[in-house]
Write an enzyme that holds these catalytic residues in place. Sequence first.
Site, PDB file in Angstrom:
ATOM      1  N   HIS A 229       0.170  -4.372  -7.348  1.00 46.64           N
ATOM      2  CA  HIS A 229       0.974  -3.507  -8.213  1.00 46.64           C
ATOM      3  C   HIS A 229       2.441  -3.937  -8.149  1.00 46.64           C
ATOM      4  CE1 HIS A 229       2.313   0.482  -9.878  1.00 46.64           C
ATOM      5  NE2 HIS A 229       3.349   0.229  -9.104  1.00 46.64           N
ATOM      6  N   GLU A 230       2.941  -4.168  -6.940  1.00 43.75           N
ATOM      7  CA  GLU A 230       4.348  -4.542  -6.798  1.00 43.75           C
ATOM      8  C   GLU A 230       4.618  -5.941  -7.332  1.00 43.75           C
ATOM      9  OE1 GLU A 230       6.361  -2.304  -6.193  1.00 43.75           O
ATOM     10  OE2 GLU A 230       4.926  -0.813  -5.483  1.00 43.75           O
TER      11      GLU A 230
ATOM     12  N   GLU B 279       4.900   1.888 -15.127  1.00 39.74           N
ATOM     13  CA  GLU B 279       3.988   2.125 -14.008  1.00 39.74           C
ATOM     14  C   GLU B 279       2.540   1.902 -14.431  1.00 39.74           C
ATOM     15  OE1 GLU B 279       4.216   2.734 -10.680  1.00 39.74           O
ATOM     16  OE2 GLU B 279       6.315   2.180 -11.039  1.00 39.74           O
TER      17      GLU B 279
ATOM     18  N   HIS C 193       5.066  -5.669 -10.985  1.00 42.32           N
ATOM     19  CA  HIS C 193       6.414  -5.249 -11.367  1.00 42.32           C
ATOM     20  C   HIS C 193       7.329  -6.468 -11.488  1.00 42.32           C
ATOM     21  CE1 HIS C 193       6.452  -0.951 -11.637  1.00 42.32           C
ATOM     22  NE2 HIS C 193       6.079  -0.738 -10.393  1.00 42.32           N
TER      23      HIS C 193
END
Length: 298
Positions: free
Chosen positions: A140-141, A216, A144
């Site tokens: 997930h990071e 997100e 980003h």
Amino acid sequence: MFKRLFLFLATNLAVLALVSIVMSLLGVNPRSFGGLLVMAALFGFGGSIVSLLMSKWIAKRTTGAHVIEQPRNEVEQWLHATVRRQAEAAGIGMPEVAIYDAPEINAFATGANRNNALVAVSTGLLRSMDRNEAEAVLAHEVSHVANGDMVTMALLQGVLNTFVIVLSRLVGRAIDGYLGNRDGYGIGYYLSVFVLDMVFGLFASMIAMWFSRHREFRADAGGAALAGRPKMIAALERLSRTYGESSLPKQVAAFGISGGVGHGLRRLLMSHPPLEERIAALRNAQPDGGRVPQGVVA
């Protein structure tokens, strides 16, 4: 708290000094409309860009994150190897990998360059999540970073700041002129600008947080593409069972895996959508909906 206050004041003073110097060198009169636009753009983008450029340094200082340069144990070796594999899959440079001490399950990514970013996880995450769930959080990071979210948020905030500054001062001049002050810079102007900065700033924050919630969902989809949808869903479900307030500093809180909880007006100012909505979005996503685009800024 005092360290964060010092960093906030230092950043704003640096921006103020820079704006004053630039406008003086350019001979710009802030009372003209053109001068107002220049001043607003310098202030609006100045703070955002300075914060973006300092984001990694600020994140390390405020969280006390330990950057893994040479893995000292099996956990650090696994973290480093996992981020490296995901970064290669996402087509970005290897981020710095760090661990910071915090009780909650959380992680964040930051940095002004997608090829020179920072990915950090909390000690609470390492204690509470299994490897599959932690892998999904890291993905997930990394998503980003691959999506360019840090740069996009900084640019969006700069545009919104500029509009807030210009609109509040134009309306302030109009109100002051209506009250009979010919030059438009009486007490009515200053009171109006003070109030309008807060009012327009609130609406600007709502727009910025709407975009934050949107990215997100994209980062969740990217995490699912890198680590697998079942792992990403399992990680979010684990978060939903241990949900609490984040201890991350404001500068990086929007890029954590976990955000706060809000209802009504407060929900409009939340950087993260509710976990149940994120889980539902992953469950309902198309099979190719989690593909991580390379070289694309969200």
